[in-house]
Design a protein around this motif. Structure first.
Motif, PDB file in Angstrom:
ATOM      1  N   ALA A 151      -1.209  -6.085 -20.350  1.00  0.00           N
ATOM      2  CA  ALA A 151      -1.233  -6.484 -19.092  1.00  0.00           C
ATOM      3  C   ALA A 151      -2.645  -6.954 -18.817  1.00  0.00           C
ATOM      4  N   GLN A 152      -3.066  -7.747 -17.762  1.00  0.00           N
ATOM      5  CA  GLN A 152      -4.074  -8.209 -17.513  1.00  0.00           C
ATOM      6  C   GLN A 152      -4.299  -8.826 -16.041  1.00  0.00           C
ATOM      7  N   SER A 153      -5.133  -8.421 -15.407  1.00  0.00           N
ATOM      8  CA  SER A 153      -5.438  -8.721 -13.739  1.00  0.00           C
ATOM      9  C   SER A 153      -6.212  -9.923 -13.799  1.00  0.00           C
ATOM     10  N   GLY A 154      -5.925 -10.456 -12.694  1.00  0.00           N
ATOM     11  CA  GLY A 154      -6.748 -11.913 -12.535  1.00  0.00           C
ATOM     12  C   GLY A 154      -7.966 -11.658 -11.571  1.00  0.00           C
ATOM     13  N   GLY A 155      -8.222 -10.647 -10.819  1.00  0.00           N
ATOM     14  CA  GLY A 155      -9.709 -10.609 -10.142  1.00  0.00           C
ATOM     15  C   GLY A 155      -9.508  -9.379  -8.918  1.00  0.00           C
ATOM     16  N   ALA A 156     -10.661  -9.606  -8.250  1.00  0.00           N
ATOM     17  CA  ALA A 156     -10.454  -8.158  -7.264  1.00  0.00           C
ATOM     18  C   ALA A 156      -9.432  -8.020  -6.656  1.00  0.00           C
ATOM     19  N   ARG A 157      -9.257  -6.532  -6.801  1.00  0.00           N
ATOM     20  CA  ARG A 157      -7.774  -6.132  -6.057  1.00  0.00           C
ATOM     21  C   ARG A 157      -6.686  -6.556  -6.447  1.00  0.00           C
ATOM     22  N   SER A 158      -6.628  -7.229  -7.668  1.00  0.00           N
ATOM     23  CA  SER A 158      -5.455  -7.582  -8.352  1.00  0.00           C
ATOM     24  C   SER A 158      -4.829  -6.305  -9.171  1.00  0.00           C
ATOM     25  N   VAL A 159      -3.369  -6.368  -9.496  1.00  0.00           N
ATOM     26  CA  VAL A 159      -2.870  -5.300  -9.962  1.00  0.00           C
ATOM     27  C   VAL A 159      -1.877  -5.918 -11.277  1.00  0.00           C
ATOM     28  N   ALA A 160      -2.439  -5.007 -12.316  1.00  0.00           N
ATOM     29  CA  ALA A 160      -1.778  -5.461 -13.746  1.00  0.00           C
ATOM     30  C   ALA A 160      -0.790  -4.232 -14.231  1.00  0.00           C
ATOM     31  N   VAL A 161       0.271  -4.916 -14.442  1.00  0.00           N
ATOM     32  CA  VAL A 161       1.522  -4.189 -14.889  1.00  0.00           C
ATOM     33  C   VAL A 161       1.915  -4.541 -16.257  1.00  0.00           C
ATOM     34  N   SER A 162       2.150  -3.689 -17.095  1.00  0.00           N
ATOM     35  CA  SER A 162       2.619  -3.998 -18.368  1.00  0.00           C
ATOM     36  C   SER A 162       4.018  -3.160 -18.364  1.00  0.00           C
ATOM     37  N   GLY A 163       5.256  -3.536 -18.268  1.00  0.00           N
ATOM     38  CA  GLY A 163       6.441  -2.762 -18.245  1.00  0.00           C
ATOM     39  C   GLY A 163       7.086  -3.096 -17.106  1.00  0.00           C
ATOM     40  N   SER A 164       7.640  -2.145 -16.419  1.00  0.00           N
ATOM     41  CA  SER A 164       8.346  -2.273 -15.069  1.00  0.00           C
ATOM     42  C   SER A 164       7.704  -1.180 -14.015  1.00  0.00           C
ATOM     43  N   VAL A 165       7.878  -1.710 -12.670  1.00  0.00           N
ATOM     44  CA  VAL A 165       7.426  -1.038 -11.665  1.00  0.00           C
ATOM     45  C   VAL A 165       8.591  -0.741 -10.800  1.00  0.00           C
ATOM     46  N   SER A 166       8.806   0.734 -10.519  1.00  0.00           N
ATOM     47  CA  SER A 166       9.935   0.981  -9.653  1.00  0.00           C
ATOM     48  C   SER A 166       9.615   1.308  -8.316  1.00  0.00           C
ATOM     49  N   GLY A 167       8.266   1.218  -7.914  1.00  0.00           N
ATOM     50  CA  GLY A 167       7.703   1.461  -6.540  1.00  0.00           C
ATOM     51  C   GLY A 167       7.029   0.288  -6.069  1.00  0.00           C
ATOM     52  N   ILE A 168       6.233   0.446  -4.946  1.00  0.00           N
ATOM     53  CA  ILE A 168       5.518  -0.369  -4.196  1.00  0.00           C
ATOM     54  C   ILE A 168       4.257  -0.442  -4.816  1.00  0.00           C
ATOM     55  N   VAL A 169       3.911  -1.970  -5.047  1.00  0.00           N
ATOM     56  CA  VAL A 169       2.533  -2.164  -5.615  1.00  0.00           C
ATOM     57  C   VAL A 169       1.717  -2.803  -4.462  1.00  0.00           C
ATOM     58  N   SER A 170       0.644  -2.599  -4.005  1.00  0.00           N
ATOM     59  CA  SER A 170       0.068  -3.252  -2.960  1.00  0.00           C
ATOM     60  C   SER A 170      -1.304  -3.327  -2.886  1.00  0.00           C
ATOM     61  N   THR A 171      -1.801  -4.360  -2.437  1.00  0.00           N
ATOM     62  CA  THR A 171      -3.194  -4.454  -2.468  1.00  0.00           C
ATOM     63  C   THR A 171      -3.835  -5.009  -1.233  1.00  0.00           C
ATOM     64  N   GLY A 172      -5.138  -5.002  -0.802  1.00  0.00           N
ATOM     65  CA  GLY A 172      -5.692  -5.635   0.402  1.00  0.00           C
ATOM     66  C   GLY A 172      -6.088  -4.545   1.414  1.00  0.00           C
ATOM     67  N   ASP A 173      -6.893  -4.946   2.266  1.00  0.00           N
ATOM     68  CA  ASP A 173      -7.739  -4.239   3.131  1.00  0.00           C
ATOM     69  C   ASP A 173      -6.507  -3.777   4.561  1.00  0.00           C
ATOM     70  N   GLY A 174      -6.284  -2.439   4.780  1.00  0.00           N
ATOM     71  CA  GLY A 174      -5.474  -2.305   5.740  1.00  0.00           C
ATOM     72  C   GLY A 174      -4.075  -2.766   5.412  1.00  0.00           C
ATOM     73  N   ALA A 175      -3.564  -2.618   4.296  1.00  0.00           N
ATOM     74  CA  ALA A 175      -2.199  -2.913   3.797  1.00  0.00           C
ATOM     75  C   ALA A 175      -1.369  -1.711   4.356  1.00  0.00           C
ATOM     76  N   MET A 176      -0.276  -1.839   4.673  1.00  0.00           N
ATOM     77  CA  MET A 176       0.797  -0.946   5.133  1.00  0.00           C
ATOM     78  C   MET A 176       2.163  -1.163   4.325  1.00  0.00           C
ATOM     79  N   ASN A 177       2.714  -0.174   3.786  1.00  0.00           N
ATOM     80  CA  ASN A 177       4.100  -0.176   3.115  1.00  0.00           C
ATOM     81  C   ASN A 177       4.693   0.670   3.755  1.00  0.00           C
ATOM     82  N   ILE A 178       6.072   0.128   4.073  1.00  0.00           N
ATOM     83  CA  ILE A 178       7.031   1.079   4.653  1.00  0.00           C
ATOM     84  C   ILE A 178       8.231   0.939   3.542  1.00  0.00           C
ATOM     85  N   GLN A 179       8.877   1.916   3.187  1.00  0.00           N
ATOM     86  CA  GLN A 179      10.082   1.801   2.391  1.00  0.00           C
ATOM     87  C   GLN A 179      11.239   2.557   2.873  1.00  0.00           C
ATOM     88  N   ARG A 180      12.062   1.966   3.395  1.00  0.00           N
ATOM     89  CA  ARG A 180      13.280   2.585   3.685  1.00  0.00           C
ATOM     90  C   ARG A 180      14.367   2.680   3.083  1.00  0.00           C
TER      91      ARG A 180
END
Length: 137
Positions: free
Chosen positions: A107-136
């Motif tokens: 896994a390799q990320s590309g810059g500020a606030r980037s996310v690197a994942v090696s494998g799988s993600v089963s939930g929310i991945v979020s970056t940024g100022d004031g990000a709001m995630n809602i999972q229904r």
């Protein structure tokens, strides 16, 4: 994290996928052209581990239980436990199984606030100022 724990993270999803597709028949050495790569890997891993396990009947029982209810997390955990026991009892089996597993992705990320994942993600991945995630559900 131990080498066995890392390997279990790769083995159990593949073995679980194979059991979900074939049920207890996964214990028979049959190749199915329609099976996906993960399912075939799970078949090969289970066959190899069973062949070297001190108690293959315990693995068979865990596979049968998981085949009865593939969505049961306890049944999957029981299979994981039996695989862990087989690997812990035989260090040479750990090396053989490691050779069968695909190389871990890098896994390799590309810059500020980037996310690197090696494998799988089963939930929310979020970056940024004031990000709001809602999972229904």
């Amino acid at each position: 994290m131990s080498n066995i724990e890392v390997m279990l993270g790769q083995i159990v999803p593949a073995a679980g996928a194979a059991v979900a597709v074939y049920g207890a028949a996964v214990l028979r050495p049959v190749e199915d052209e329609a099976a996906g790569a993960t399912v075939r890997l799970g078949q090969r891993l289970l066959a190899h581990i069973r062949g070297r396990a001190a108690d293959p009947a315990a693995i068979d029982g865990a596979v049968t239980d998981l085949a009865t209810d593939p969505d049961d997390p306890d049944a999957l955990a029981a299979l994981r436990l039996q695989i862990r026991r087989a690997l812990a009892a035989d260090p040479s089996l750990v090396h053989e199984i490691a050779a069968l597993l695909p190389a871990a992705g890098h896994a390799q990320s590309g810059g500020a606030r980037s996310v690197a994942v090696s494998g799988s993600v089963s939930g929310i991945v979020s970056t940024g100022d004031g990000a709001m995630n809602i999972q229904r559900q």
